[in-house]
Design a protein around this motif. Structure first.
Motif, mmCIF file in Angstrom:
data_model
loop_
_atom_site.group_PDB
_atom_site.id
_atom_site.type_symbol
_atom_site.label_atom_id
_atom_site.label_comp_id
_atom_site.label_asym_id
_atom_site.label_seq_id
_atom_site.Cartn_x
_atom_site.Cartn_y
_atom_site.Cartn_z
ATOM 1 N N VAL A 260 2.100 -6.069 -6.664
ATOM 2 C CA VAL A 260 2.541 -5.051 -5.986
ATOM 3 C C VAL A 260 1.834 -3.770 -6.131
ATOM 4 N N CYS A 261 1.475 -3.057 -5.061
ATOM 5 C CA CYS A 261 0.728 -1.731 -5.441
ATOM 6 C C CYS A 261 1.070 -0.787 -4.194
ATOM 7 N N CYS A 262 0.743 0.326 -4.149
ATOM 8 C CA CYS A 262 0.923 1.275 -3.288
ATOM 9 C C CYS A 262 -0.612 1.149 -2.375
ATOM 10 N N GLN A 263 0.063 1.696 -1.220
ATOM 11 C CA GLN A 263 -1.351 1.587 -0.291
ATOM 12 C C GLN A 263 -1.059 2.950 0.568
ATOM 13 N N CYS B 145 6.085 3.821 -5.587
ATOM 14 C CA CYS B 145 5.214 4.699 -4.550
ATOM 15 C C CYS B 145 5.573 5.854 -4.089
ATOM 16 N N HIS B 146 5.004 6.890 -4.152
ATOM 17 C CA HIS B 146 5.019 8.187 -3.605
ATOM 18 C C HIS B 146 5.316 8.372 -2.035
ATOM 19 N N PRO B 147 5.991 9.292 -1.573
ATOM 20 C CA PRO B 147 5.945 9.388 -0.295
ATOM 21 C C PRO B 147 4.736 9.518 0.448
ATOM 22 N N GLY B 148 4.481 8.908 1.509
ATOM 23 C CA GLY B 148 3.066 8.797 2.139
ATOM 24 C C GLY B 148 2.315 7.628 1.642
ATOM 25 N N ALA B 149 2.752 6.452 0.870
ATOM 26 C CA ALA B 149 2.452 5.529 0.424
ATOM 27 C C ALA B 149 3.301 4.326 0.577
ATOM 28 N N GLU B 150 2.583 3.379 1.034
ATOM 29 C CA GLU B 150 3.574 2.298 1.195
ATOM 30 C C GLU B 150 3.496 1.125 0.095
ATOM 31 N N LYS B 151 4.512 0.231 -0.014
ATOM 32 C CA LYS B 151 4.135 -0.835 -1.080
ATOM 33 C C LYS B 151 3.521 -1.981 -0.334
ATOM 34 N N ALA B 152 2.387 -2.563 -1.064
ATOM 35 C CA ALA B 152 1.754 -3.653 -0.479
ATOM 36 C C ALA B 152 1.685 -4.742 -1.538
ATOM 37 N N VAL B 153 1.536 -5.985 -1.122
ATOM 38 C CA VAL B 153 1.457 -7.025 -1.959
ATOM 39 C C VAL B 153 0.143 -7.702 -1.892
ATOM 40 N N LEU B 154 -0.673 -7.707 -2.985
ATOM 41 C CA LEU B 154 -1.942 -8.192 -2.942
ATOM 42 C C LEU B 154 -1.784 -9.702 -2.846
#
Lengths: 979, 251
Positions: free
Chosen positions: A684-687, A670-679
């Motif tokens: 895992v994806c970026c939020q 995840c790039h800055p500005g995004a958080e990792k999230a678990v679906l």
């Protein structure tokens, strides 16, 4: 006194002497041993029945005797019972006595013996027991079959809770036998090798058809025999025994009988009931189990003493009841209930009662019921006819009035109710309708929707027939404009101009009109722009408050829509007093997840409503069920933009607080500005978080080229996010096409240059292979000729040519005409002898003055050359004979040339592939078609002309057609023309 | 279970009353196949133990495995299937009619000795017994319906002189008094009788089934070889003689 004493003494002496005499007589006949003892069995009752006689008793005398009885079981020494039986015995009388055995008598042999003693005052003591009688044996087993199994007692009737002993007798001592009570095995004790007994204590009632007990031989595993124990319920004492009369003719006695003790197989009928009246001594057997009718006699009996006796085979029970008849009067139901003089608030109720005598007074109770509950209750004393005025009634209301009566002097029981319903008359409505309005401002007009709520039943006081709406223009005093709207309408629409209007609304029923509700619609409602305030709702509704208004305020109105998602809205309103600044709005129509808007209006003293506040909220916020429809654009190898501008935040099931953008990639970084999230599926994806609900675009950047991504945009609210179900896939493009562009462009330029070069080269080739027809006037040869011979004339003139040979073909005229008219085919033409007109000498034979110049224009045969032949194109072999004649003169020839040339130009359409060209002859006006038609063409002397034609590719020699150049003229050098 | 019983009871009631009323009104179906179909249906219905035997066992308290084992038809109580097959149609119908008459008699006796049936319904614990009692009552109506159809069939076969008379549902009369062997034995005898009755109706259904297979065979059935061999053992009566069942239901 002394005489009395002497008499008494004498009497005693006499009596004593007599007694002594009798004793002597009995002493002589003693002992009085029981004789002829007989013992029998009653199996059903399990009784041993004994009978015997006592001899040696004095004739005709009766003595009290005591008999002692011994009963042994199995053997005489096993005495199981000893008892005395005292009775008066006469001479030669048979004495009977019974003994009930606990054990079925069939189960074992029984032995009985008896002895006696005189226990009579007539016999002086001491008395002595007689000797025992001989043992009498009773053994039923002797009569039973051998080898079989028997179970006793058979069909015994006992009362619930009794103790019962049963036994089986097996014909074979080696049999192993088990016994069952209702399917459950029971344990017993062995009485002898063939007999076992089972003691059942406190037997329960199971069914009226008896309790089944059966035994089986285990070896055969089959039921061998069984018995049924009929257990009767214990007879209960009747409860609630009561008697009453309704007409002084019959006494009805009732009671609760309790359990029925009847048993099936006629073992025991239901308990009987008997009514006994002690004063009259009468008795009646009752047919029913719960009631009995007793006829009242005419002897004016007032006091009754009843005994209710119930009995079955085991018990007799009774209950007693003493009462005065006049105290047990249960009046019959009143009748003929009617209502008179029914008005809006009063009604007179009348009824009748059954007469019970002149001195009999009834107390009647009148009840008035309305809307399912009792409103009034009154007591009335009645002899025969009852009457009561019901007052304080509500207009146009349905009531039920009922009456019941009881003995006024000795209350026993109320009669049954007797009732009737009635409806009071109408009255004028008591309250103005609750009116509200919505105003839509149009160009130069108001569209007013007037709404009102139906009056409550209490206030309507009748059936509302219509509503009256009266409109008064406040700016231009004029006549009132009344409208009558039939019920049950709850509103109307008015179209008014920009002025101020006062609207009065009243409701009318058949009895009158209600007070008016007044509403003023102003040209300038003075509504200010108010901000929307969020309020929290609950299941119970929305609690809201507003700022109190300074100045004169008549009240407040809260307005909302019950169905905000419905175009019809279902507008609701609530009127509140001037001192109220808080309220709770509740409605059954409120649903979770629906956004409700509330507008709070103030009502001025002029009855003008103006908007104060605007509030919005949910009774319960729900998580969004749908995600925005996202449009993706600006897709590059490193970014794309998401847009959901059509997503309405106001029609969602909760307040939208922002959005979440989920981005799934294989890299998982995840790039800055995004958080990792678990679906939920643990991926895992970026939020990316968007906290502004109005921001409806988002650019995803810093992506990898030629990579797959999945994105999802979901709103989030205070109760959660939208569903994370469907991700949209996207693939970033490759960035190599840009690099390739840098290579391909120069290549394309090079190719273009090459093509241009080739093109230029082709011109060169053309110039080399197919040069343009040189202009004779510009020819260098011409300049050479000019310089040598004739500098002035360079163009051949036909007139200058001297024919040296003429071949004439004779043809009949008719044939010539026919040929012209019929236009024969080419084959036909070929059949004719060709005729050539040699006008010019060949170069070899030429001897004329001036040289002959021959031109060949190869350029016009380019198509033919493309087919690999650079030779001259085919030339029509003949000229039409019809034209030959005309060519005999130079003028005709010129005309023909001109004509053919013109025909060629005129007939060949542009673009056609097949082109015929007339050999170009040099002329001063060469190339100018117009000039050709006007100026005579003068051929140069000694020039050779050939027909040149452009033919389609690979068509070396197309067959000539009727319109083809058959008319072309070929001027050939003799001997070199083509065939 | 209660619902099932009620539905079955209603169906039986309707069928029984329907057939009974048909014959009582003199409206016998004129079509052999139609009448035979009705007879087959009725026989099929009556061979079901749940229609009569099971309620009886529950009522009498015999519904235990060991007692069920003992509740078997006493040999010879009802005509065997072989004996029935050996009869011509008229004799078969007369035998069937007579047998059903006896069964009807026994059921009436049972109903008479249970006057407390109405009282039972008031007791919650006895509701099931009340339903079973209703089943017994319905069984009587069903037998009346079958007997009326037997009458119709007999008439259709052209022997009205010997045809069994149609019956009307009426309270039965008490059987002649017999030495009392004890309630338990009488209960068992009743159970065996009903078991035999259901077996008998099953055999009747088989015979009616044979009729359906060979409608043109109007007089003599040709029993299968096995049954022919069994028939002499069962000692079928001569043609025209009725086979009378033995045994009776307890009161």
């Amino acid at each position: 006194m002394a005489l009395f004493a002497v008499f008494q003494t004498t009497f005693l002496i006499t009596l004593l002497s007599l007694r002594t005499c009798q004793s002597e007589v009995l002493a002589e006949r003693l002992p009085l041993t029981p004789e002829a003892l007989q013992v029998s069995i009653n199996s059903t009752q399990q009784c041993l029945h004994l009978q015997w006689t006592v001899h040696n008793l004095p004739y005709n005398q009766e003595f009290k005797m005591v008999f002692q009885i011994q009963i042994s079981r199995t053997e005489t020494s096993n005495v199981i019972w000893v008892g005395n039986y005292s009775t008066m015995v006469k001479w030669n009388e048979t004495v009977h006595w019974s003994w009930e055995s606990e054990l079925p008598l069939e189960c074992a042999a029984h032995f009985v013996r008896i002895r006696s003693v005189v226990d009579d005052a007539k016999v002086p003591e001491p008395n002595f027991w007689s000797s025992w009688s001989s043992w009498q044996e009773v053994n039923v087993q002797d009569f039973l079959g051998q080898g079989a199994l028997f179970v006793f007692p058979k069909d015994k009737l006992v009362e619930e809770g009794s103790n019962v002993t049963i036994c089986y007798i097996s014909g074979n001592i080696r049999n192993n036998i088990s016994c069952y009570l209702e399917g459950e095995q029971i344990d017993g004790e062995q009485l002898d090798p063939r007999v076992s007994i089972f003691k059942l204590e406190n037997v329960p009632f199971i069914r009226k058809r008896g309790t089944n007990i059966y035994c089986e031989e285990n070896q055969r595993n089959a039921i061998s025999n069984g018995t049924v124990l009929f257990v009767s319920k214990v007879l209960e004492e009747p409860k609630d025994f009561s008697c009453e009369t309704r007409d002084f003719k019959t006494l009805i006695c009732t009671w609760d009988p309790g359990a029925d003790t009847a048993l099936a197989w006629f073992k025991q009928p239901s308990q009987s009931y008997t009514l006994f009246e002690s004063f009259s001594g009468k008795k009646k057997s009752c047919d029913e189990k719960t009631r009995c009718n007793w006829q009242i006699t005419q002897d004016s009996q007032e006091i009754y003493n009843f005994t209710l006796i119930t009995a079955n085979y085991f018990r007799t029970r009774s209950v007693n009841l003493l009462f005065n008849l006049t105290h047990r009067v249960h009046p019959m139901r009143p009748f003929s209930v009617q209502f008179e003089n029914v008005s809006a608030t009063n009604a007179v109720m009348t009824w009748k009662v059954h007469s019970s005598g002149d001195n009999f007074t009834l107390l009647c109770q009148v009840e008035l019921h309305g809307e399912g509950k009792m409103i009034q209750q009154h007591n009335v004393s009645v002899k025969v006819n009852g009457k009561y005025l019901l007052s304080e009634l509500e207009p146009y209301t349905e009531y039920v009035a009922q009456v019941r009566c009881a003995d006024a002097n000795h209350f026993w029981k109320w009669s049954e109710w007797s009732g009737q319903d009635f409806t009071t008359s109408e009255a004028a409505p008591s309250e103005a309708p609750d009116v509200w309005r919505t105003v839509k401002l149009g160009p130069g007009s108001h569209n007013v929707t007037l709404l009102w709520k139906p009056l409550s039943k209490f206030h309507a006081k009748g059936k509302i027939l219509f509503y009256n709406v009266v409109i008064e223009n406040l700016d231009k005093p004029s006549g009132l404009e009344p409208h009558s709207i039939p019920a049950p309408a709850n509103g109307t629409e008015l179209s008014l101009d920009e002025g101020s209007y006062r609207i009065r609304v009243t409701a009318s029923n058949s009895a009158g009109t209600s007070p008016a509700a007044v509403m003023v619609v102003s040209a300038d409602p003075g509504n200010k722009v108010v901000e929307e305030e969020i309020i929290n709702g609950t299941e119970d509704g929305f609690s809201m408050s507003w700022k109190p208004q300074s100045g004169d305020v008549m009240g407040y109105v809260v307005e909302w829509c019950d169905c905000p998602q419905d175009p019809l809205c279902d507008l609701q309103w609530k009127n509140l007093g001037p001192n109220t600044t808080t309220t709770v709005i509740s409605s059954d129509a409120f649903r979770p997840g629906v956004r409700y808007n509330f507008r709070i209006y103030g009502l001025s003293t002029r009855r003008i409503a103006y908007l104060l506040e605007n509030k919005t909220g949910y009774t319960q916020e729900l998580a969004p069920s749908d995600n925005p429809q996202v449009v993706m654009n600006n897709l590059t190898s490193h970014s794309f933009t998401l847009s959901w501008k059509n997503y309405s935040t106001k029609s969602q099931p909760a307040f939208i607080k922002g959005y979440r953008v989920y981005l799934k990639s294989k890299a998982g970084q995840c790039h800055p500005g995004a958080e990792k999230a678990v679906l939920p599926d643990n991926t895992v994806c970026c939020q990316y978080k968007i906290d502004n609900p109005e921001q409806k675009t988002f650019s995803v950047e810093k992506l990898q080229p030629e990579s797959f991504y999945e994105f999802l945009v979901t709103p989030y609210t205070s109760v959660g996010e939208g569903p994370r179900r469907t991700f949209t896939k996207v693939r970033t493009p490759d960035e190599y096409p840009y690099m390739l562009l840098r290579v391909i462009l120069p290549v394309i330029l090079c190719v273009l240059l090459l093509v241009l070069g080739c093109h230029l080269k082709s011109q060169w080739m053309k110039d080399k292979c197919y040069p343009d027809i040189p202009d004779p006037y510009k020819s260098s040869v011409l300049s050479l000729i000019k310089s040598k011979e004739n500098p002035h004339r360079t163009i051949m003139s036909i007139s200058d040519c001297i024919p040296d040979a003429i071949e004439v073909v004779n043809k009949p005229e008719g044939t010539k005409i026919q040929s012209l008219g019929t236009r024969k085919s080419l084959t036909e033409m070929e059949s004719t002898k060709p005729t050539y007109l040699y006008l010019l000498p060949t170069e070899k034979n030429y001897s004329g003055p001036g040289p002959c110049i021959c031109f060949e224009n190869y350029t016009y045969n380019q198509a033919a050359s493309d087919c690999g032949s650079c030779a001259h194109g085919p030339v029509p072999p003949e000229a039409p004979p019809s034209q030959l004649g005309l060519l005999t003169s130079p003028e005709n020839l010129l005309k023909a040339l001109e004509k053919n040339y013109m025909n060629s130009l005129g007939e060949i359409p542009a673009g056609e592939t097949t082109l015929n060209y007339v050999s170009q002859v040099a002329s001063p006006m060469s190339g100018d078609k117009d000039s050709l038609s006007t100026n005579a063409l003068v051929p140069p002397p000694c020039s050779e002309y050939k027909m040149q034609m452009a033919v389609p590719l690979c068509l070396a020699s197309p067959p000539p057609t009727e319109n083809s150049n058959l008319s072309s003229i070929t001027l050939l050098v003799p001997g070199e023309h083509y065939r | 279970m209660g619902t099932q019983i009620t539905r079955r009871t209603l169906l039986s009631l309707v069928l029984g009353l329907l057939f009974a009323s048909m014959a009582a009104m003199g409206s016998c179906p004129g079509d052999f196949q139609v009448l035979l179909g009705q007879l087959q249906k009725q026989a099929r219905s009556m061979q079901d133990p749940s229609m009569l035997l099971d309620p009886y066992m529950r009522i009498q308290g015999l519904d235990f495995p060991k007692l069920r084992e003992r509740c078997k038809e006493r040999p010879g109580a009802f005509p065997s299937e072989g004996a029935l097959r050996g009869l011509d149609k008229q004799s078969f119908l007369r035998t069937l009619n007579a047998t059903l008459g006896l069964v009807l008699h026994q059921l009436a006796a049972v109903q008479q000795q249970l006057p407390e049936a109405q009282g039972l319904r008031r007791l919650p614990e006895a509701r099931l017994s009340a339903q079973d009692l209703e089943m017994l009552q319905m069984a009587r109506l069903n037998i009346h319906g079958l007997r009326n159809n037997i009458f119709c069939m007999s008439r259709l076969l052209g022997s009205s002189r010997h045809a069994a008379a149609p019956t009307q549902a009426a309270p039965g009369t008490s059987p002649p008094p017999t030495p009392d062997p004890g309630a338990f034995q009488r209960k068992l005898e009743g159970c065996r009788f009903l078991h035999g009755y259901h077996r008998f109706m099953s055999s009747v259904g088989q015979v009616f089934g044979e009729w359906g297979k060979s409608p043109s065979q109007s007089h003599r059935h040709r029993p299968p070889r096995a049954l022919q061999e069994e028939a002499p053992r069962a000692r079928p009566p001569r043609r025209g003689k009725r086979l009378v069942p033995r045994g009776q239901l307890p009161r």
